[in-house]
Design an enzyme around this catalytic site. Structure first.
Site, PDB file in Angstrom:
ATOM      1  N   THR A  16       0.803  -1.221   0.000  1.00 43.26           N
ATOM      2  CA  THR A  16       0.000   0.000   0.000  1.00 43.26           C
ATOM      3  C   THR A  16       0.836   1.271   0.000  1.00 43.26           C
ATOM      4  OG1 THR A  16      -1.612  -1.229   1.281  1.00 43.26           O
ATOM      5  CG2 THR A  16      -1.858   1.145   1.297  1.00 43.26           C
ATOM      6  N   ASP A  93       1.120  -6.962   5.491  1.00 41.55           N
ATOM      7  CA  ASP A  93       0.563  -8.286   5.809  1.00 41.55           C
ATOM      8  C   ASP A  93       1.621  -9.325   6.185  1.00 41.55           C
ATOM      9  OD1 ASP A  93      -1.959  -7.318   5.417  1.00 41.55           O
ATOM     10  OD2 ASP A  93      -2.237  -8.189   3.432  1.00 41.55           O
ATOM     11  N   THR A 278       4.561 -20.699  21.450  1.00 41.01           N
ATOM     12  CA  THR A 278       3.233 -20.467  22.023  1.00 41.01           C
ATOM     13  C   THR A 278       2.354 -19.665  21.070  1.00 41.01           C
ATOM     14  OG1 THR A 278       1.977 -19.419  23.795  1.00 41.01           O
ATOM     15  CG2 THR A 278       4.147 -18.472  23.342  1.00 41.01           C
ATOM     16  N   GLN A 279       1.061 -19.989  21.064  1.00 38.81           N
ATOM     17  CA  GLN A 279       0.157 -19.194  20.221  1.00 38.81           C
ATOM     18  C   GLN A 279      -0.286 -17.926  20.949  1.00 38.81           C
ATOM     19  OE1 GLN A 279      -4.013 -21.340  20.259  1.00 38.81           O
ATOM     20  NE2 GLN A 279      -2.496 -22.787  19.554  1.00 38.81           N
ATOM     21  N   CYS A 280       0.171 -17.716  22.201  1.00 39.01           N
ATOM     22  CA  CYS A 280      -0.062 -16.425  22.875  1.00 39.01           C
ATOM     23  C   CYS A 280       0.829 -15.383  22.195  1.00 39.01           C
ATOM     24  CB  CYS A 280       0.345 -16.478  24.340  1.00 39.01           C
ATOM     25  SG  CYS A 280      -0.634 -17.620  25.305  1.00 39.01           S
TER      26      CYS A 280
HETATM   27  N1  ASP Z   1      -2.144  -6.330   1.345  1.00 37.31           N
HETATM   28  C1  ASP Z   1      -1.146  -5.306   1.512  1.00 37.31           C
HETATM   29  C2  ASP Z   1       0.209  -5.980   1.545  1.00 37.31           C
HETATM   30  O1  ASP Z   1       0.563  -6.570   2.527  1.00 37.31           O
HETATM   31  C3  ASP Z   1      -1.392  -4.500   2.734  1.00 37.31           C
HETATM   32  C4  ASP Z   1      -0.336  -3.448   2.972  1.00 37.31           C
HETATM   33  O2  ASP Z   1       0.323  -2.983   2.040  1.00 37.31           O
HETATM   34  O3  ASP Z   1      -0.145  -3.070   4.114  1.00 37.31           O
HETATM   35  O4  ASP Z   1       0.912  -5.913   0.573  1.00 37.31           O
END
Ligand code: ASP
Length: 342
Positions: A16, A93, A278-280
């Site tokens: 983004t 992501d 751990t998943q915590c």
């Molecule tokens: N889906 C986008 C990515 O991870 C979200 C972002 O850019 O923050 O490329």
């Protein structure tokens, strides 16, 4: 502290932060990265030289793969002597995975490699991209006694610089998208940039070693109440993977059902390293603390301690692809290599 005379390479991988809205269709599209200064003229005010390099075809980070980590690390390797620091622009992501992988791939790093991104595109009126980008450049350019202040892989987002391999994306909505629950922020941006010098990784002083080999055949198994024998047996086919991470409950606990313990033992006995994380989001694995983790400890499962899942997976990929390990696999995994665990 000063940012003077630093040279910074900005590397755009996608996401983004490098996008603007197409005025005709309204959809997001990548802008020509060479036009960066048009979108952020404030960059001209920084007292450092900024060069840019973009992936030929920038990707949404959901399409991230180890081959792109190798590409990114090659860019840094080729430019290492020509720049004082590197800022990597990446989709949020999977940013913690890439940044963790890069931290293992760059051994003896003595320059800053700062990952950043944004929740809103750079062309948006309310964008968080400008602050994230400008401060990341300033952090990468920070010098003290003519030497870089940050000499590790960091991740900067919404006023905080974290050790990258300690981070996890925790929010898809808030500007504060990342956290590092098991390690303090390395720096905070307020009226001033304040660096926590005690939290910084101390460089080894040895020449940079770049590791590009990664073992991709890794499996992640997350525990949940009701997980069935049929699914676990199907997944844990030892011919299919070279390393396993199990995301367990609390301090490293699993069901004590005999079929589950037997399935894990089969993996361990076949020589495949199994790491318990751990998943915590915060806290540490302490195998043997409860009866529900004693069997794991006894069969030689590796403790991920307070490592994140992102760092555990990428550390496994890195170590499994490394020949001539100086210690046995379990000891080495349980040793902090880049500050990724306590
Ligand atoms: N889906 C986008 C990515 O991870 C979200 C972002 O850019 O923050 O490329």
């Amino acid at each position: 502290m000063t940012t003077q005379t630093s040279s910074i390479l900005l590397i755009y991988t996608g996401g983004t932060i490098g996008m603007i809205k197409d005025s005709e269709t309204g959809s997001l599209k990548n802008f020509n990265f060479n036009d960066l200064l048009t979108y952020i003229p404030e960059l001209n005010l920084l007292d450092c030289r900024i060069d840019t390099q973009s992936f030929e075809a920038p990707i949404d980070s959901s399409n991230m793969e180890p081959v792109y980590w190798q590409q990114l690390v090659s860019i840094i390797e080729n430019q290492y002597d020509h720049f004082d620091g590197f800022v990597v622009l990446h989709g949020s992501d999977t940013m913690s995975y890439t940044a963790s992988a890069v931290s293992f791939m760059l051994e003896n790093l003595a320059k800053p490699v700062i990952f950043t991104g944004s929740q809103l595109p750079i062309g948006d009126l309310r964008t968080d991209a400008k602050e994230n980008l400008i401060t990341s450049i300033q952090l990468a350019a920070l010098k003290k006694d003519n030497s870089a202040v940050i000499k590790e892989v960091g991740l900067y987002f919404e006023y905080k610089l974290y050790r990258a391999n300690r981070t996890t994306k925790i929010n898809a909505e808030h500007f504060e998208a990342f956290t590092s629950l098991n390690y303090p922020a390395l720096a905070q941006s307020g009226v001033n940039l304040s660096v926590d010098y005690n939290a910084l990784l101390v460089p080894t002083g040895k020449p940079l070693l770049v590791h590009k080999a990664l073992e991709p055949k890794i499996l992640l198994l997350k525990m949940f109440p009701g997980i069935t024998q049929q699914m676990v047996t199907h997944l844990l086919d030892v011919k299919m993977f070279k390393g396993l991470v199990i995301e367990t409950y609390g301090t490293g606990n699993v069901t004590t059902k005999s079929w589950f313990i037997a399935a894990l033992k089969k993996v361990v006995d076949s020589g495949i390293p199994v790491v318990n994380v751990t998943q915590c989001s915060g806290g540490s694995v302490v195998m043997g603390h409860y009866q529900t983790s004693v069997a794991l400890k006894n069969m030689g499962i590796i403790s991920g301690k307070d490592i994140t899942t992102e760092a555990a997976l990428t550390k496994l990929m890195y170590l499994l692809a490394t020949d001539d390990l100086p210690l046995d696999f379990k000891t080495l995994f349980e040793t902090p290599l880049r500050g990724e665990m306590s």
